[in-house]
Design a protein around this motif. Sequence first.
Motif, PDB file in Angstrom:
ATOM      1  N   ALA A   1       0.712  -1.006   0.154  1.00 47.84           N
ATOM      2  CA  ALA A   1       0.087  -0.078  -0.066  1.00 47.84           C
ATOM      3  C   ALA A   1       0.824   1.295   0.104  1.00 47.84           C
ATOM      4  N   SER A   2       0.244   2.384  -0.211  1.00 49.27           N
ATOM      5  CA  SER A   2       0.897   3.569  -0.506  1.00 49.27           C
ATOM      6  C   SER A   2      -0.122   4.731  -0.083  1.00 49.27           C
ATOM      7  N   GLY A   3       0.033   5.793   0.260  1.00 52.31           N
ATOM      8  CA  GLY A   3      -0.705   6.877   0.425  1.00 52.31           C
ATOM      9  C   GLY A   3      -1.063   7.665  -0.663  1.00 52.31           C
ATOM     10  N   LYS A   4      -0.028   8.103  -1.499  1.00 52.44           N
ATOM     11  CA  LYS A   4      -0.161   8.429  -2.788  1.00 52.44           C
ATOM     12  C   LYS A   4       0.319   7.831  -3.953  1.00 52.44           C
ATOM     13  N   GLY A   5       0.111   8.138  -5.022  1.00 45.89           N
ATOM     14  CA  GLY A   5       0.724   7.669  -6.162  1.00 45.89           C
ATOM     15  C   GLY A   5       2.124   8.107  -6.510  1.00 45.89           C
TER      16      GLY A   5
ATOM     17  N   PRO B   1      -3.286   3.598  -4.664  1.00 51.30           N
ATOM     18  CA  PRO B   1      -2.968   4.360  -3.819  1.00 51.30           C
ATOM     19  C   PRO B   1      -4.002   4.755  -2.847  1.00 51.30           C
ATOM     20  N   GLY B   2      -3.779   5.072  -1.652  1.00 57.34           N
ATOM     21  CA  GLY B   2      -4.867   5.626  -0.690  1.00 57.34           C
ATOM     22  C   GLY B   2      -5.567   4.445   0.022  1.00 57.34           C
ATOM     23  N   THR B   3      -6.648   4.748   0.320  1.00 57.31           N
ATOM     24  CA  THR B   3      -7.555   3.778   1.512  1.00 57.31           C
ATOM     25  C   THR B   3      -9.104   3.667   0.899  1.00 57.31           C
ATOM     26  N   GLY B   4      -9.212   3.361  -0.214  1.00 53.60           N
ATOM     27  CA  GLY B   4     -10.616   3.311  -0.936  1.00 53.60           C
ATOM     28  C   GLY B   4     -10.903   1.669  -1.035  1.00 53.60           C
ATOM     29  N   ASP B   5     -11.955   1.552  -1.915  1.00 56.71           N
ATOM     30  CA  ASP B   5     -12.629   0.368  -2.044  1.00 56.71           C
ATOM     31  C   ASP B   5     -11.581  -0.803  -2.041  1.00 56.71           C
TER      32      ASP B   5
ATOM     33  N   ILE C   1      -0.196  -5.658   5.874  1.00 55.60           N
ATOM     34  CA  ILE C   1       0.293  -4.285   4.950  1.00 55.60           C
ATOM     35  C   ILE C   1       1.518  -4.358   4.849  1.00 55.60           C
ATOM     36  N   LEU C   2       2.106  -3.779   3.800  1.00 53.53           N
ATOM     37  CA  LEU C   2       3.386  -3.392   3.503  1.00 53.53           C
ATOM     38  C   LEU C   2       3.308  -2.076   3.124  1.00 53.53           C
ATOM     39  N   VAL C   3       3.803  -1.073   3.603  1.00 55.82           N
ATOM     40  CA  VAL C   3       3.770   0.413   3.473  1.00 55.82           C
ATOM     41  C   VAL C   3       4.947   0.734   2.621  1.00 55.82           C
ATOM     42  N   VAL C   4       4.662   1.620   1.425  1.00 59.54           N
ATOM     43  CA  VAL C   4       5.743   2.209   0.602  1.00 59.54           C
ATOM     44  C   VAL C   4       5.648   3.585   0.652  1.00 59.54           C
ATOM     45  N   THR C   5       6.795   4.394   1.131  1.00 61.04           N
ATOM     46  CA  THR C   5       6.661   5.656   1.017  1.00 61.04           C
ATOM     47  C   THR C   5       7.926   6.162   0.321  1.00 61.04           C
ATOM     48  N   THR C   6       8.057   7.363   0.352  1.00 62.03           N
ATOM     49  CA  THR C   6       9.347   8.245   0.200  1.00 62.03           C
ATOM     50  C   THR C   6       9.976   8.899   1.373  1.00 62.03           C
ATOM     51  N   PRO C   7      10.956   9.539   1.200  1.00 59.73           N
ATOM     52  CA  PRO C   7      11.785  10.115   2.252  1.00 59.73           C
ATOM     53  C   PRO C   7      10.936  11.543   2.671  1.00 59.73           C
ATOM     54  N   GLN C   8      10.417  12.024   1.543  1.00 57.98           N
ATOM     55  CA  GLN C   8       9.730  13.274   1.847  1.00 57.98           C
ATOM     56  C   GLN C   8       8.764  13.214   2.990  1.00 57.98           C
TER      57      GLN C   8
ATOM     58  N   ALA D   1       5.986  15.197   3.735  1.00 58.49           N
ATOM     59  CA  ALA D   1       4.678  15.376   3.262  1.00 58.49           C
ATOM     60  C   ALA D   1       4.221  13.905   2.846  1.00 58.49           C
ATOM     61  N   ALA D   2       4.875  13.482   2.062  1.00 59.41           N
ATOM     62  CA  ALA D   2       4.532  11.984   1.710  1.00 59.41           C
ATOM     63  C   ALA D   2       4.457  11.070   2.679  1.00 59.41           C
ATOM     64  N   ALA D   3       5.233  11.235   3.610  1.00 59.76           N
ATOM     65  CA  ALA D   3       5.129  10.421   4.893  1.00 59.76           C
ATOM     66  C   ALA D   3       3.761  10.381   5.581  1.00 59.76           C
ATOM     67  N   GLU D   4       3.585  11.607   5.726  1.00 64.50           N
ATOM     68  CA  GLU D   4       2.199  11.816   6.415  1.00 64.50           C
ATOM     69  C   GLU D   4       0.924  10.999   5.791  1.00 64.50           C
ATOM     70  N   VAL D   5       1.106  11.142   4.353  1.00 65.34           N
ATOM     71  CA  VAL D   5       0.014  10.721   3.665  1.00 65.34           C
ATOM     72  C   VAL D   5       0.031   9.213   3.777  1.00 65.34           C
TER      73      VAL D   5
END
Length: 385
Positions: free
Chosen positions: A125-129, A235-239, A253-260, A262-266
């Motif tokens: 999963a990721s918070g954003k694309g 991306p996100g927490t949808g259907d 759940i395996l979360v993927v993020t970037t070092p940023q 702002a991206a981490a918060e998402v």
Amino acid sequence: MSSTPTDLHAAVRAALTKVVDPELRKPITEVGMVKSVDIGADDHKGSVHVEIYLTTSACPKKSEIIERVKQAVVDVPGTGTVTVGLDVMNDEQRAELRKLLRGDSREPVIPFAQPGSLTRVYAVASGKGGVGKSSVTVNLAAAMAARGLSVGVLDADIYGHSVPRMMGTAERPTQVDSMILPPIAHDVKVISIAMFTQGNVPVVWRGPMLHRALQQFLADVYWGDLDVLLLDLPPGTGDIAISVSQLIPGAEILVVTTPQLAAAEVAERAGAIALQTRQRIVGVVENMSGLTLPDGSTLNLFGEGGGKVVADSLSKSVGADVPLLGQVPIDPALVDAGDTGVPLVLSAPESAAGKALNEIAASLASRKRGLVGMALNLDTVARQG
């Protein structure tokens, strides 16, 4: 002492037990694919003709099956000319094959949701694309398959599917009765909605249709006995994320993020869905963690520390350790690998990004069952003081 036709027939039959169907990954003798074995007599002494049943007339692996059968029979002492003929299973035979592989249940069941399932299911999963979630997914899958595990990837990003290209497969699934045989690329079984659409046509579906598609991919596809199944979530927490928790409660759940940051918060929000679904978070992967310059220094194009922030925050939220599994540096070769269809862990395993991804795959591959399938028993309702 020369062998008799009866001896040769038995030896050929024995050799065929070692021929594995490339789609089913089972010996052709076990799945009813050997129609007949004929041994020549007198003037054709030692010649062998093997007749093989294909699951469908459009079987994409027919040439490979013929070659495997020929090679196995040629190696039998006493054989002369070897020929292979093809026939096609009828509807009754296909139904029997489906029962053999999937059981006689009227309604398809999701094997990974059964209490006795030992398959480790990771929902990536990721918070954003744009954080490289799909790249991480396919590389982890290829790396674990290269370690000898039986691995499958389900491209659950229905709208933004990209896994088939990244895995280098343009094959269509084969349908046997009501069962779907997924294409195999780099020893990984792959299924995606892209395999059922024409060209680059967009998928315009709403929630219920997404849920049904995911359910079919999990239940109707013959995955076999997998060690690991990776789901590339949108991306996100949808259907889809909600559907995964309902259809496979034991998925981690395996979360993927970037070092940023702002991206981490998402990304935290994507991981925190585990609080509602009571799923376990296996860890965090920080992608694009830095670019190594020619002088050996590192340029942090997207900031730094995001992965650690997400891991620490999620650890506090769920009350359990959520580790930072690894940091994958920026590597232009990772982009090229996605375009050419050969994951970086295979094309450049010694690269910095390849090593990081291989190390993450090794840590996931060596994990025990632990709390898989067990509820976290978290109270998500705030208590009144």
